[in-house]
Design a protein around this motif. Sequence first.
Motif, PDB file in Angstrom:
ATOM      1  N   LEU D  24       5.555 -26.553 -23.883  1.00 23.49           N
ATOM      2  CA  LEU D  24       5.216 -26.587 -22.463  1.00 23.49           C
ATOM      3  C   LEU D  24       6.397 -25.999 -21.696  1.00 23.49           C
ATOM      4  N   VAL D  25       6.097 -25.161 -20.702  1.00 20.22           N
ATOM      5  CA  VAL D  25       7.160 -24.620 -19.860  1.00 20.22           C
ATOM      6  C   VAL D  25       6.946 -25.091 -18.421  1.00 20.22           C
ATOM      7  N   ILE D  26       8.020 -25.613 -17.829  1.00 22.53           N
ATOM      8  CA  ILE D  26       7.960 -26.054 -16.438  1.00 22.53           C
ATOM      9  C   ILE D  26       8.708 -25.077 -15.537  1.00 22.53           C
ATOM     10  N   ILE D  27       8.010 -24.611 -14.514  1.00 23.79           N
ATOM     11  CA  ILE D  27       8.630 -23.777 -13.480  1.00 23.79           C
ATOM     12  C   ILE D  27       8.738 -24.611 -12.224  1.00 23.79           C
ATOM     13  N   THR D  28       9.938 -24.854 -11.769  1.00 19.76           N
ATOM     14  CA  THR D  28      10.059 -25.595 -10.516  1.00 19.76           C
ATOM     15  C   THR D  28      10.158 -24.619  -9.350  1.00 19.76           C
ATOM     16  N   VAL D  29       9.408 -24.917  -8.316  1.00 14.12           N
ATOM     17  CA  VAL D  29       9.471 -24.097  -7.105  1.00 14.12           C
ATOM     18  C   VAL D  29       9.856 -25.004  -5.947  1.00 14.12           C
ATOM     19  N   GLY D  30      10.982 -24.687  -5.340  1.00 10.61           N
ATOM     20  CA  GLY D  30      11.478 -25.525  -4.261  1.00 10.61           C
ATOM     21  C   GLY D  30      11.625 -24.754  -2.970  1.00 10.61           C
ATOM     22  N   ALA D  31      12.747 -24.927  -2.325  1.00 11.67           N
ATOM     23  CA  ALA D  31      13.013 -24.247  -1.060  1.00 11.67           C
ATOM     24  C   ALA D  31      14.499 -24.334  -0.786  1.00 11.67           C
ATOM     25  N   THR D  32      14.989 -23.483   0.073  1.00 12.05           N
ATOM     26  CA  THR D  32      16.330 -23.628   0.631  1.00 12.05           C
ATOM     27  C   THR D  32      16.118 -23.676   2.126  1.00 12.05           C
ATOM     28  N   GLN D  34      16.469 -26.310   5.920  1.00 12.58           N
ATOM     29  CA  GLN D  34      17.049 -27.429   6.651  1.00 12.58           C
ATOM     30  C   GLN D  34      16.435 -28.749   6.185  1.00 12.58           C
ATOM     31  N   HIS D  35      17.256 -29.740   5.975  1.00  5.97           N
ATOM     32  CA  HIS D  35      16.749 -31.071   5.701  1.00  5.97           C
ATOM     33  C   HIS D  35      17.413 -32.077   6.620  1.00  5.97           C
ATOM     34  N   GLY D  36      17.253 -31.797   7.891  1.00  2.03           N
ATOM     35  CA  GLY D  36      17.721 -32.749   8.888  1.00  2.03           C
ATOM     36  C   GLY D  36      19.229 -32.820   8.964  1.00  2.03           C
ATOM     37  N   THR D  37      19.676 -33.880   9.589  1.00  8.06           N
ATOM     38  CA  THR D  37      21.106 -34.011   9.874  1.00  8.06           C
ATOM     39  C   THR D  37      21.923 -34.481   8.674  1.00  8.06           C
ATOM     40  N   HIS D  38      21.273 -35.121   7.714  1.00 11.54           N
ATOM     41  CA  HIS D  38      22.048 -35.800   6.671  1.00 11.54           C
ATOM     42  C   HIS D  38      21.854 -35.257   5.255  1.00 11.54           C
ATOM     43  N   LEU D  39      20.932 -34.332   5.055  1.00 14.31           N
ATOM     44  CA  LEU D  39      20.720 -33.787   3.708  1.00 14.31           C
ATOM     45  C   LEU D  39      20.968 -32.277   3.707  1.00 14.31           C
ATOM     46  N   PRO D  40      21.425 -31.775   2.570  1.00 11.53           N
ATOM     47  CA  PRO D  40      21.753 -30.341   2.524  1.00 11.53           C
ATOM     48  C   PRO D  40      20.512 -29.464   2.331  1.00 11.53           C
ATOM     49  N   LEU D  41      20.733 -28.182   2.493  1.00 10.34           N
ATOM     50  CA  LEU D  41      19.678 -27.170   2.339  1.00 10.34           C
ATOM     51  C   LEU D  41      19.069 -27.171   0.937  1.00 10.34           C
ATOM     52  N   ASN D  42      19.809 -27.644  -0.033  1.00 15.06           N
ATOM     53  CA  ASN D  42      19.337 -27.584  -1.426  1.00 15.06           C
ATOM     54  C   ASN D  42      18.312 -28.652  -1.778  1.00 15.06           C
ATOM     55  N   THR D  43      17.986 -29.547  -0.845  1.00 15.09           N
ATOM     56  CA  THR D  43      17.262 -30.768  -1.202  1.00 15.09           C
ATOM     57  C   THR D  43      16.008 -30.547  -2.055  1.00 15.09           C
ATOM     58  N   ASP D  44      15.086 -29.735  -1.569  1.00 14.41           N
ATOM     59  CA  ASP D  44      13.825 -29.559  -2.307  1.00 14.41           C
ATOM     60  C   ASP D  44      14.051 -29.014  -3.714  1.00 14.41           C
ATOM     61  N   THR D  45      14.872 -27.987  -3.790  1.00 10.21           N
ATOM     62  CA  THR D  45      15.118 -27.370  -5.089  1.00 10.21           C
ATOM     63  C   THR D  45      15.793 -28.355  -6.036  1.00 10.21           C
ATOM     64  N   ILE D 110       1.641 -24.523 -19.144  1.00 10.00           N
ATOM     65  CA  ILE D 110       2.525 -24.223 -18.009  1.00 10.00           C
ATOM     66  C   ILE D 110       2.317 -25.241 -16.894  1.00 10.00           C
ATOM     67  N   ILE D 111       3.422 -25.812 -16.420  1.00 15.33           N
ATOM     68  CA  ILE D 111       3.360 -26.633 -15.215  1.00 15.33           C
ATOM     69  C   ILE D 111       4.196 -25.971 -14.125  1.00 15.33           C
ATOM     70  N   ILE D 112       3.577 -25.784 -12.965  1.00 13.23           N
ATOM     71  CA  ILE D 112       4.341 -25.377 -11.788  1.00 13.23           C
ATOM     72  C   ILE D 112       4.672 -26.657 -11.040  1.00 13.23           C
ATOM     73  N   LEU D 113       5.934 -27.028 -11.036  1.00 15.51           N
ATOM     74  CA  LEU D 113       6.348 -28.256 -10.374  1.00 15.51           C
ATOM     75  C   LEU D 113       6.851 -27.901  -8.987  1.00 15.51           C
ATOM     76  N   ASN D 114       6.059 -28.186  -8.000  1.00 13.87           N
ATOM     77  CA  ASN D 114       6.396 -27.831  -6.628  1.00 13.87           C
ATOM     78  C   ASN D 114       7.049 -29.015  -5.923  1.00 13.87           C
ATOM     79  N   SER D 115       8.098 -28.723  -5.152  1.00 10.38           N
ATOM     80  CA  SER D 115       8.767 -29.800  -4.421  1.00 10.38           C
ATOM     81  C   SER D 115       8.895 -29.501  -2.928  1.00 10.38           C
ATOM     82  N   HIS D 116       8.087 -28.564  -2.447  1.00 13.54           N
ATOM     83  CA  HIS D 116       8.145 -28.229  -1.010  1.00 13.54           C
ATOM     84  C   HIS D 116       6.718 -28.097  -0.463  1.00 13.54           C
ATOM     85  N   GLY D 117       6.420 -28.904   0.532  1.00 19.36           N
ATOM     86  CA  GLY D 117       5.077 -28.927   1.109  1.00 19.36           C
ATOM     87  C   GLY D 117       4.570 -27.561   1.522  1.00 19.36           C
ATOM     88  N   GLY D 118       5.446 -26.756   2.101  1.00 22.21           N
ATOM     89  CA  GLY D 118       5.040 -25.436   2.587  1.00 22.21           C
ATOM     90  C   GLY D 118       4.566 -24.491   1.502  1.00 22.21           C
TER      91      GLY D 118
END
Lengths: 262, 262, 262, 262, 262, 262
Positions: D24-32, D34-45, D110-118
Motif C-alpha cells: 500500500l502506498v500513502i500519498i499525503t496532501v496537505g497545505a502551507t 496560515q494557521h492562526g496566531t499560534h500555529l505555523p504554516l506547516n500545520t496541515d502538512t 493507494i491511499i490519498i491522505l488529505n489533511s486540508h479541507g480546501g
Amino acid sequence: MEKIFWSDYTTNEIKNIISEEDPLVIITVGATEQHGTHLPLNTDTDLGFNIAQRIAKNSPVKTLILPPVWAGFSPHHMDFSGTITLKQKTLFNVVYDIIESIIQHGISKIIILNSHGGNMSLLKTVVDEVGINHNISPILVTYWHLISSQINAIRKSEMGGMGHACELETSLKMVFSPQDVQEDLMEDVMIPENEFFSVDMFAKNKIGIYQPFKNWSESGQIGAPTLASVETGEKILENIIEQFTELIKLEWVDEDVNEKNN
Amino acid sequence: MEKIFWSDYTTNEIKNIISEEDPLVIITVGATEQHGTHLPLNTDTDLGFNIAQRIAKNSPVKTLILPPVWAGFSPHHMDFSGTITLKQKTLFNVVYDIIESIIQHGISKIIILNSHGGNMSLLKTVVDEVGINHNISPILVTYWHLISSQINAIRKSEMGGMGHACELETSLKMVFSPQDVQEDLMEDVMIPENEFFSVDMFAKNKIGIYQPFKNWSESGQIGAPTLASVETGEKILENIIEQFTELIKLEWVDEDVNEKNN
Amino acid sequence: MEKIFWSDYTTNEIKNIISEEDPLVIITVGATEQHGTHLPLNTDTDLGFNIAQRIAKNSPVKTLILPPVWAGFSPHHMDFSGTITLKQKTLFNVVYDIIESIIQHGISKIIILNSHGGNMSLLKTVVDEVGINHNISPILVTYWHLISSQINAIRKSEMGGMGHACELETSLKMVFSPQDVQEDLMEDVMIPENEFFSVDMFAKNKIGIYQPFKNWSESGQIGAPTLASVETGEKILENIIEQFTELIKLEWVDEDVNEKNN
Amino acid sequence: MEKIFWSDYTTNEIKNIISEEDPLVIITVGATEQHGTHLPLNTDTDLGFNIAQRIAKNSPVKTLILPPVWAGFSPHHMDFSGTITLKQKTLFNVVYDIIESIIQHGISKIIILNSHGGNMSLLKTVVDEVGINHNISPILVTYWHLISSQINAIRKSEMGGMGHACELETSLKMVFSPQDVQEDLMEDVMIPENEFFSVDMFAKNKIGIYQPFKNWSESGQIGAPTLASVETGEKILENIIEQFTELIKLEWVDEDVNEKNN
Amino acid sequence: MEKIFWSDYTTNEIKNIISEEDPLVIITVGATEQHGTHLPLNTDTDLGFNIAQRIAKNSPVKTLILPPVWAGFSPHHMDFSGTITLKQKTLFNVVYDIIESIIQHGISKIIILNSHGGNMSLLKTVVDEVGINHNISPILVTYWHLISSQINAIRKSEMGGMGHACELETSLKMVFSPQDVQEDLMEDVMIPENEFFSVDMFAKNKIGIYQPFKNWSESGQIGAPTLASVETGEKILENIIEQFTELIKLEWVDEDVNEKNN
Amino acid sequence: MEKIFWSDYTTNEIKNIISEEDPLVIITVGATEQHGTHLPLNTDTDLGFNIAQRIAKNSPVKTLILPPVWAGFSPHHMDFSGTITLKQKTLFNVVYDIIESIIQHGISKIIILNSHGGNMSLLKTVVDEVGINHNISPILVTYWHLISSQINAIRKSEMGGMGHACELETSLKMVFSPQDVQEDLMEDVMIPENEFFSVDMFAKNKIGIYQPFKNWSESGQIGAPTLASVETGEKILENIIEQFTELIKLEWVDEDVNEKNN
C-alpha cells in the motif's frame, strides 16, 4: 538559533520578517528517481535540501527555505522502479505557482536551487515566465554549475566519472546521509564521451538530446561512485557554499549598498 | 543540382527520397526581433536558414531543410518595435507538431538548428517530449555552441563582444546578406560580466535569469559589432560547417557503418 | 524601391514607419502539404506569399508583409508523404500570438491572407478571439473568395475543376513559379458534386464535413490542372489584386477620408 | 525497523518490495497556509505526514509513504502572509502524475491522505480521473472524516470549535510537534452555524460555498484552540489510527482472503 | 407515436434502437443571446430545436434528437443584457464530448444542426477534430444555408433584411412560438452592404471579420422583422424540412442502397 | 403569471429585471445517463429542472431559471448505452462560463442546483474558481442534501434503498413525469454498506472512491425503486421546496433586512 524554514513560522511572524528583513527565499527542486544500485530514490531531493540549509546558515542576508519540490521531470528514468515523474507542464506549474504565491506576499529575492539535471531547461522556462509576468527574476542555480571552475582540483575521477549516482553525488551523500550509501553495492559505469556530448555533469555539451537512461546504463548509475569519499564530499560542499555566498552578496548585498550610495 | 528544400518536392518525390535515402531533416528555429541599430529584425532567422543551406550542401548524408520557424520566444525584446514573440507553449507546440509530422512520414534523423538564445531551454523541452513519445531524439544545436572550442582563435572582441547584433552576428550577416548591415549605424555596447553570468554567447554561465533587453541596452545590441568583418564571418561559418559535418558523420554515418558491421 | 517585408527593417525603422505611416500588415497563412502529382508541397504557401507581394506593391496604403506561416491545418492530407500539419490549437496560437505582437507595437490594420482551404474555419476563430481581446478586427481573406464574381468569366474548367492542385492553383503557379509545375505529370481528377456539397473552391456549400483527401483522390489533386495556363493565371491574379486594392480602399482609405470629414 | 519511506529505498529494493509484497502506498496532501496566531504554516502538512507514519507502523499490510505534497489549494488564505497556493489545475496534475508514476511501477493499493479541507473536492476529481484512465481507484481519506462517529465523545468544544487551527489541529500538534504550539497566543474564534452550513470540520453541510478566510476570522483561526490538550490529541490520534487500520483491513486484507477463497 | 428524444428512452431501449435501427442523431447547437427588442433570448435555441423535431418526424431514417446545446459563442452580444456566452474552447469541448459519447455507443450518423451564426466556424473545427480522431464525419448544417437557393422566392425583404431577429427568425418564431413575438416592439434596422461583406444571412461574404453587435445596431436586431409573417415562416420551414429530408436521403438512404447493391 | 425562465425574456426585459429586482438565478446541472431498467436517460436533468421550477414559484425573492445543463460527468455510466458524459474540464468550463456571463450582467445571487452525484466535487471546484475570480460565491446545492434531516421520516427503504434510479428518484419521477416510469420493469438492487462507504444518497461516507457503475449493478439501478410511490415523491418534494425557501430567506432576505437595518 533562528528558524530557517518558511513553514515553521506563523503567518504573523512571516509577515514581520518580510516587511522588516526582505528575506531571500530558496526553493529546492529535486527528483524522486533511481540512483543506481547504491543510492536511494531520495538522492537529488536530499542533496538539494541539505545544501539549501547550509546556504541559509551562511547567508549574508536573511534566508528562508521552502519545503522541497521532491518530484521532478524524470521520464527517462521510468524504466527503473520507484521513479516518480511529473509531466513538464505539471512541474512548470508547481514551481510557477509557488513562486507566484511568495511574490504576492512581497518576496523579491528568490533562488531556485535545482539538484536534478533533467529539470534544468524546464526550470529556465519557469524563470522566463515569472520574469515576463512579475518583473522579478528568480535566479536559477543547478548547484554543481557553481563549482565548475573548482571541480577539477577536487575530483578523483576523470571526465565521465560525475554523471548520476556518481563520484559527486555519492560523496555528498556520504556527508549528509551516510546511512543512505550502500558502499558494497557501488559500481562504476563509465560512458565514453565524444566531442559534442558527454554524460559528465561538468561537460560543456554542444548539443541537446533525449535518451532513456536504460540506454546508457543497465544498473542506473553513470560515473565512478567508487572514487567517492567523505573528504571529497566536504570539499565539494565547502566550495558550493562559498560560491552561493558570493552569489548572494553579488546580487543582493552589493546591490543594496549601491542603492544606498545613490 | 539537387533541391535541398523539403517543400520544393512533390509528395511522390519526397516519399521516394524518404524510402530510398532516409534523409536528415533540418528544422531551423530563429526569431523576428530587434537586432540593434544596424541589423534588421530578420537576423536570427536569416542566419540559421543560411547556415542550414550550407550544411545541406556539405552534408555526408542526404539532407533536406524545412522552411524556417521565424518567430521565437522573444518577450524580453518586446520593448523594441517590430519584435514578434510566441508564447512558450505556442513555440513548443509549433516545433513539436512539425517534428511529429515528419516522424509520421518516416523521418528519424532530425536536427533542430536554433539561432536565437531565447529559444534554447524551450527547444530542449521539445526534444524531451519528442523523445518520450516517439523514441526518437532530435538533436538540438544552437549553432554557435558548436564552435565554442574554435571561437577564441577567431574573435577580435574580448568577452562581452559577442552578445546580440554583435561581432559574431554582424560578421555572419556580412557574409550572407551584406545589404542588411548598416555599417554607419554600428555601435558597441559592452556589458561587464561577473563570475556567474556574462551576456557573451560563449560565456559558461552558472546561473539562469530573465532580463528584459532594455535593461541591458537602450539601443538593443550587446557586444562589439564594429569589430565585425567579412573575413571573421567566413572563418566562423567555415568552422560551423565543419563541426556540423562532423556531428552528422558521428551520429549517422559512423552509426550506419557500425550497424552494418554488426 | 521601398522594402515591403516587415523583417527587413531594423527596430528603429519599423518604429518610425508605424508612427508615421500607420501601415497595413499582411500575414499570409498557407500550408506545406501534398499538391498532387505535379505540384510541390510549397504550393499554398508560395501562392499566398506571392499574392501578398503583389498586393503590397499596388496597395493604396503603406503595406508590410510578415514571413509566411507555412504550416497549416492539414490532417486530411497526412496520408500523403511530405505533408506537415499543425494541431488546430497550435495553428490558432501561432497566428494569435503573431497578431498580438504587432498590435502591441501599434498596428491596427491587419489582413490575414489565407491560401489553404483547411485553415478557413480555424482562422475565423482567431479573428474572433483577437476581436474579443483587442477591440481590433483583422480581416480574414481566403484569396480566391475575393474573385467569386469574376471567376466564371475566366475559368475553362466546369464546376469541379478548381479544387486542389487544380486549374486555379496550377495556373497561378505557372505565373509565379513555372519551374515548380511538372506539366508532364498533370492529370485531371473530377469529383461529381451534389446539391449540398462540391469540392470546387467556388462552390456554395450548404454543409460542412471532414474527409481525408485520400478518399477523394488517390493521387492527391482534385480538379482540372490540364486546363491551366499562364494566361488564366495572369487573369486570375489581376482580378485578385484589383479586389484586394478595392478592399483596402474601402476599409482604410475611405474610412480615413470619412474620419477627416467629421 | 523497516523503512517506511518510499524514497529511502534504492530502485532495486523498491522493485523487490513491489513484486513480493504488493505494498500500500500513502500519498499525503496537505497545505502551507496560515494557521492562526499560534500555529505555523506547516500545520496541515505536518499533521497528515505524521499520521501517515503512525498508520504505516500499524498497518496490516506492507505500507510505504511518499514525501508530502505540501502545497495545496489555499486561495482563500492568501490574504494571510506566508500562505502558498497551487492553482486547482496544478494541484490536480501533481497528484495525478505522482499516482500515475507509481501505478506504472505496479502499485494498485493507494491511499490519498488529505489533511486540508480546501483540497477535498479537487482530490476527488483526481480519484475520478485515475479511475477512468487506469481502472484503479485510489482511496481518498480526509483524515478527520474517519472519526466522525467518535469525535463527540472526545471533543471539549461545542460545534464550531473544530474549524481551523482549532481544538482538533492544536491538540494533534501538541502530540506531534509541541514546539510548534505557541500556547500564549491561542485565542478562540467561534462562528455561529446555521442549519445549512457550519465551519466545523464535523458539520454535515448541506451547501457548498466559497469564502475568503479573512471574512470569517481576522486572525485566521476558527474554533477553540484554548480547549486543546495533549490528551485530546492522543485520543483523536488513537481513533484515527484505529479507523485507518480497519479501513485497510476491509479493503485489502479481507479482499485478499476473499480472493484466495475463490 | 414514437419518441424522438434520445433522453426519453431507457438505456436498454436506446441500446436496442442503436443495434437494430442504426439511427441518425441530431445535435442542435443554438445560443442564449439578445434578439433585439421583440424576440426573447431563447430564439436561436428554440428555432433549431423545433426544426430538429420537424426533421425527425419527416426523416426517411430513424432519427433521434439530443437536448439542445443552448449556450453558444456570443461574445459579440455581451453588451446586451441576458446574453450567455461560452468561450470558444468550452463550446468546442461540449460539442466534441457529446459526439464522442454517442460514437462510443455506436452512432455513426450525426447531424450538428446549428442555428446561430457565431457558432459556424467553431463547429466546423469540431467536425474536423471528430473526423481526425474517429473516422466519422458529423454533418454540420447551419439551417438557413440549406435554403439559399429557395430564399429569394420567399423573402419580402431585400438584402440586409435577414440578419438577426429579422424577417426570417421572426417569421419562424411566429410559426413555432407566436407568444414569443412582441409585434408592437418590432423595428427594422437595415445595414448597408458593400461588395465584400453584408450582414444578411444569405450574403456570400468574401471576408471574415469580428464586430461587437452594438456597433451594428443599438437595439440588437438587424434586418426587417416588420416584414415577417406566419406565411413566410411556414414557407421557410417547409423548404428547410424538404432540404433536410433530401440531404438525409442522399447521405444515408441512397448510400445504404448503394452499399446493398455492391 | 410571471415568466420564470431567463431565456423567455427579451434583452431589455432582463435588463430591467436585473436592475430593479436583483433576481436570484438558478442553474440546474444534471446528467444524461442510464437510470436502470425503468427510468429514462433524462432522469437527473428532469428532476433538477422540475425542482427548480417549484422553487422559483415559491421563492421569497424574484427567481429566474436558466436552461438545464443536461450533460454531466458520467464516465462511470458509459458501459450503459445512451449515457453522455463530459470530460471534467469541459463540465467545469461550461458551468464556469455560464456563471461568468450572468455575473457580467449584474447577477450576484446564484444557486447551482445539482441533481447528479457524479457532479458534486467538480461543481465545488467551479464554485471555488468563481469565488476566487469574482468575489461572489454561488451556492452549490445537491438537492437531496437539503433534506438529510427529514428523509428518515419519509423513506420506506432502509439504508441502501436510495442510490440511483431508486426509491427517491422513482418517487420524484412519479410526481413530475409519471409517463417516464415503467413500473413493470422496476427491480431492486441492494448493495451492502460498510462502515466507511455506502451507495445510499444519504450515507455519510468517510472515504472517496471511483467505481464503474457496472461493478455495482448489472442492470444500472441501485436501491429500492419498488418502494417508490407518488405519496413519497410528494413528501420529498415538499420538504425540498421548504428547505430551499428557507435557504433563500437565510441567504438573501434576512441579509437584505440586516443591511437595511444598518
